[in-house]
Design a protein around this motif. Structure first.
Motif, PDB file in Angstrom:
ATOM      1  N   VAL A  19       0.831  -1.202   0.000  1.00  0.00           N
ATOM      2  CA  VAL A  19       0.000   0.000   0.000  1.00  0.00           C
ATOM      3  C   VAL A  19       0.869   1.258   0.000  1.00  0.00           C
ATOM      4  O   VAL A  19       0.577   2.239  -0.696  1.00  0.00           O
ATOM      5  CB  VAL A  19      -0.965  -0.013   1.207  1.00  0.00           C
ATOM      6  CG1 VAL A  19      -1.659   1.313   1.379  1.00  0.00           C
ATOM      7  CG2 VAL A  19      -1.973  -1.132   1.047  1.00  0.00           C
ATOM      8  N   THR A  20       1.957   1.224   0.746  1.00  0.00           N
ATOM      9  CA  THR A  20       2.874   2.371   0.791  1.00  0.00           C
ATOM     10  C   THR A  20       3.506   2.617  -0.572  1.00  0.00           C
ATOM     11  O   THR A  20       3.594   3.766  -1.023  1.00  0.00           O
ATOM     12  CB  THR A  20       3.963   2.130   1.840  1.00  0.00           C
ATOM     13  OG1 THR A  20       3.344   1.865   3.100  1.00  0.00           O
ATOM     14  CG2 THR A  20       4.883   3.322   1.971  1.00  0.00           C
ATOM     15  N   THR A  21       3.940   1.570  -1.240  1.00  0.00           N
ATOM     16  CA  THR A  21       4.555   1.726  -2.554  1.00  0.00           C
ATOM     17  C   THR A  21       3.559   2.274  -3.565  1.00  0.00           C
ATOM     18  O   THR A  21       3.882   3.175  -4.352  1.00  0.00           O
ATOM     19  CB  THR A  21       5.105   0.373  -3.037  1.00  0.00           C
ATOM     20  OG1 THR A  21       6.036  -0.116  -2.085  1.00  0.00           O
ATOM     21  CG2 THR A  21       5.784   0.509  -4.379  1.00  0.00           C
ATOM     22  N   VAL A  22       2.349   1.768  -3.546  1.00  0.00           N
ATOM     23  CA  VAL A  22       1.324   2.260  -4.468  1.00  0.00           C
ATOM     24  C   VAL A  22       1.020   3.731  -4.177  1.00  0.00           C
ATOM     25  O   VAL A  22       0.862   4.544  -5.095  1.00  0.00           O
ATOM     26  CB  VAL A  22       0.049   1.391  -4.380  1.00  0.00           C
ATOM     27  CG1 VAL A  22      -1.112   2.035  -5.108  1.00  0.00           C
ATOM     28  CG2 VAL A  22       0.329   0.016  -4.931  1.00  0.00           C
ATOM     29  N   SER A  23       0.962   4.103  -2.910  1.00  0.00           N
ATOM     30  CA  SER A  23       0.691   5.497  -2.541  1.00  0.00           C
ATOM     31  C   SER A  23       1.800   6.426  -3.012  1.00  0.00           C
ATOM     32  O   SER A  23       1.528   7.513  -3.541  1.00  0.00           O
ATOM     33  CB  SER A  23       0.516   5.617  -1.038  1.00  0.00           C
ATOM     34  OG  SER A  23      -0.551   4.839  -0.599  1.00  0.00           O
ATOM     35  N   PHE A  24       3.045   6.016  -2.809  1.00  0.00           N
ATOM     36  CA  PHE A  24       4.162   6.847  -3.261  1.00  0.00           C
ATOM     37  C   PHE A  24       4.163   7.003  -4.774  1.00  0.00           C
ATOM     38  O   PHE A  24       4.396   8.101  -5.297  1.00  0.00           O
ATOM     39  CB  PHE A  24       5.502   6.269  -2.809  1.00  0.00           C
ATOM     40  CG  PHE A  24       5.878   6.619  -1.408  1.00  0.00           C
ATOM     41  CD1 PHE A  24       5.636   7.878  -0.879  1.00  0.00           C
ATOM     42  CD2 PHE A  24       6.505   5.688  -0.600  1.00  0.00           C
ATOM     43  CE1 PHE A  24       5.988   8.201   0.406  1.00  0.00           C
ATOM     44  CE2 PHE A  24       6.856   6.003   0.692  1.00  0.00           C
ATOM     45  CZ  PHE A  24       6.598   7.254   1.198  1.00  0.00           C
ATOM     46  N   CYS A  25       3.898   5.920  -5.490  1.00  0.00           N
ATOM     47  CA  CYS A  25       3.871   5.999  -6.959  1.00  0.00           C
ATOM     48  C   CYS A  25       2.743   6.896  -7.442  1.00  0.00           C
ATOM     49  O   CYS A  25       2.917   7.693  -8.368  1.00  0.00           O
ATOM     50  CB  CYS A  25       3.726   4.607  -7.553  1.00  0.00           C
ATOM     51  SG  CYS A  25       5.207   3.601  -7.362  1.00  0.00           S
ATOM     52  N   LYS A  26       1.593   6.772  -6.805  1.00  0.00           N
ATOM     53  CA  LYS A  26       0.468   7.619  -7.185  1.00  0.00           C
ATOM     54  C   LYS A  26       0.765   9.082  -6.894  1.00  0.00           C
ATOM     55  O   LYS A  26       0.413   9.969  -7.681  1.00  0.00           O
ATOM     56  CB  LYS A  26      -0.785   7.168  -6.433  1.00  0.00           C
ATOM     57  CG  LYS A  26      -2.057   7.658  -7.007  1.00  0.00           C
ATOM     58  CD  LYS A  26      -3.229   6.954  -6.351  1.00  0.00           C
ATOM     59  CE  LYS A  26      -4.497   7.341  -7.030  1.00  0.00           C
ATOM     60  NZ  LYS A  26      -5.650   6.739  -6.386  1.00  0.00           N
ATOM     61  N   TYR A  27       1.443   9.348  -5.780  1.00  0.00           N
ATOM     62  CA  TYR A  27       1.818  10.720  -5.460  1.00  0.00           C
ATOM     63  C   TYR A  27       2.812  11.287  -6.477  1.00  0.00           C
ATOM     64  O   TYR A  27       2.705  12.429  -6.894  1.00  0.00           O
ATOM     65  CB  TYR A  27       2.406  10.777  -4.049  1.00  0.00           C
ATOM     66  CG  TYR A  27       2.905  12.143  -3.681  1.00  0.00           C
ATOM     67  CD1 TYR A  27       2.011  13.177  -3.390  1.00  0.00           C
ATOM     68  CD2 TYR A  27       4.262  12.436  -3.654  1.00  0.00           C
ATOM     69  CE1 TYR A  27       2.453  14.440  -3.053  1.00  0.00           C
ATOM     70  CE2 TYR A  27       4.718  13.690  -3.330  1.00  0.00           C
ATOM     71  CZ  TYR A  27       3.810  14.683  -3.032  1.00  0.00           C
ATOM     72  OH  TYR A  27       4.263  15.943  -2.714  1.00  0.00           O
ATOM     73  N   LEU A  28       3.775  10.463  -6.891  1.00  0.00           N
ATOM     74  CA  LEU A  28       4.752  10.947  -7.869  1.00  0.00           C
ATOM     75  C   LEU A  28       4.131  11.189  -9.238  1.00  0.00           C
ATOM     76  O   LEU A  28       4.533  12.100  -9.961  1.00  0.00           O
ATOM     77  CB  LEU A  28       5.902   9.936  -7.988  1.00  0.00           C
ATOM     78  CG  LEU A  28       6.870   9.896  -6.810  1.00  0.00           C
ATOM     79  CD1 LEU A  28       7.880   8.786  -7.017  1.00  0.00           C
ATOM     80  CD2 LEU A  28       7.573  11.223  -6.639  1.00  0.00           C
ATOM     81  N   LEU A  29       3.147  10.354  -9.612  1.00  0.00           N
ATOM     82  CA  LEU A  29       2.532  10.505 -10.925  1.00  0.00           C
ATOM     83  C   LEU A  29       1.520  11.646 -10.979  1.00  0.00           C
ATOM     84  O   LEU A  29       1.486  12.421 -11.947  1.00  0.00           O
ATOM     85  CB  LEU A  29       1.840   9.206 -11.331  1.00  0.00           C
ATOM     86  CG  LEU A  29       2.754   8.061 -11.717  1.00  0.00           C
ATOM     87  CD1 LEU A  29       1.933   6.804 -11.982  1.00  0.00           C
ATOM     88  CD2 LEU A  29       3.570   8.412 -12.941  1.00  0.00           C
ATOM     89  N   ARG A  30       0.703  11.802  -9.933  1.00  0.00           N
ATOM     90  CA  ARG A  30      -0.402  12.739  -9.994  1.00  0.00           C
ATOM     91  C   ARG A  30      -0.276  13.921  -9.052  1.00  0.00           C
ATOM     92  O   ARG A  30      -1.008  14.882  -9.176  1.00  0.00           O
ATOM     93  CB  ARG A  30      -1.700  12.005  -9.689  1.00  0.00           C
ATOM     94  CG  ARG A  30      -1.980  10.934 -10.709  1.00  0.00           C
ATOM     95  CD  ARG A  30      -3.302  10.303 -10.457  1.00  0.00           C
ATOM     96  NE  ARG A  30      -3.504   9.228 -11.422  1.00  0.00           N
ATOM     97  CZ  ARG A  30      -4.288   8.209 -11.214  1.00  0.00           C
ATOM     98  NH1 ARG A  30      -4.938   8.102 -10.085  1.00  0.00           N
ATOM     99  NH2 ARG A  30      -4.428   7.285 -12.128  1.00  0.00           N
ATOM    100  N   GLY A  31       0.572  13.837  -8.054  1.00  0.00           N
ATOM    101  CA  GLY A  31       0.731  14.935  -7.104  1.00  0.00           C
ATOM    102  C   GLY A  31      -0.161  14.839  -5.899  1.00  0.00           C
ATOM    103  O   GLY A  31      -0.009  15.599  -4.948  1.00  0.00           O
ATOM    104  N   ASN A  32      -1.109  13.896  -5.891  1.00  0.00           N
ATOM    105  CA  ASN A  32      -1.940  13.662  -4.720  1.00  0.00           C
ATOM    106  C   ASN A  32      -2.237  12.161  -4.632  1.00  0.00           C
ATOM    107  O   ASN A  32      -2.131  11.428  -5.597  1.00  0.00           O
ATOM    108  CB  ASN A  32      -3.233  14.461  -4.758  1.00  0.00           C
ATOM    109  CG  ASN A  32      -4.088  14.124  -5.966  1.00  0.00           C
ATOM    110  OD1 ASN A  32      -3.709  13.325  -6.795  1.00  0.00           O
ATOM    111  ND2 ASN A  32      -5.237  14.757  -6.051  1.00  0.00           N
ATOM    112  N   VAL A  33      -2.630  11.739  -3.444  1.00  0.00           N
ATOM    113  CA  VAL A  33      -2.885  10.321  -3.245  1.00  0.00           C
ATOM    114  C   VAL A  33      -4.372  10.031  -3.332  1.00  0.00           C
ATOM    115  O   VAL A  33      -4.807   9.099  -3.975  1.00  0.00           O
ATOM    116  CB  VAL A  33      -2.329   9.854  -1.881  1.00  0.00           C
ATOM    117  CG1 VAL A  33      -2.640   8.388  -1.638  1.00  0.00           C
ATOM    118  CG2 VAL A  33      -0.828  10.100  -1.827  1.00  0.00           C
TER     119      VAL A  33
END
Length: 89
Positions: free
Chosen positions: A73-87
């Motif tokens: 879940v942490t990895t998915v959250s970080f990737c989503k933050y890097l791609l879109r700027g928000n989780v």
């Protein structure tokens, strides 16, 4: 025999943890740091499983499963933050 194998595996996983920590600290890009963090989670799970094998504890395997779910879940959250700027959208 299993004790010697666990010692060798523990040394190998510990070396992998140190190398991953180096990549996490020095990584040239944020994406490399996220990948290093994911690898660090996998190595930590391996270390928890090894400790469970050495001590014969079943609770260590449950802890490893919980740690794997939180790490995913942490990895998915970080990737989503890097791609879109928000989780959370």
């Amino acid at each position: 025999m299993i004790t010697i194998a666990c010692i060798i595996a523990g040394v190998a996983v510990s070396c992998a943890l140190l190398l991953t920590l180096y990549r996490l600290a020095v990584g040239p890009d944020a994406v490399d740091r996220v990948i290093a963090l994911d690898t660090l989670v996998v190595n930590t799970i391996a270390l928890i499983v090894l400790v469970g094998i050495v001590y014969g504890s079943a609770i260590s395997f449950e802890a490893a499963l919980l740690f794997a779910m939180v790490g995913f879940v942490t990895t998915v959250s970080f990737c989503k933050y890097l791609l879109r700027g928000n989780v959370i959208e």
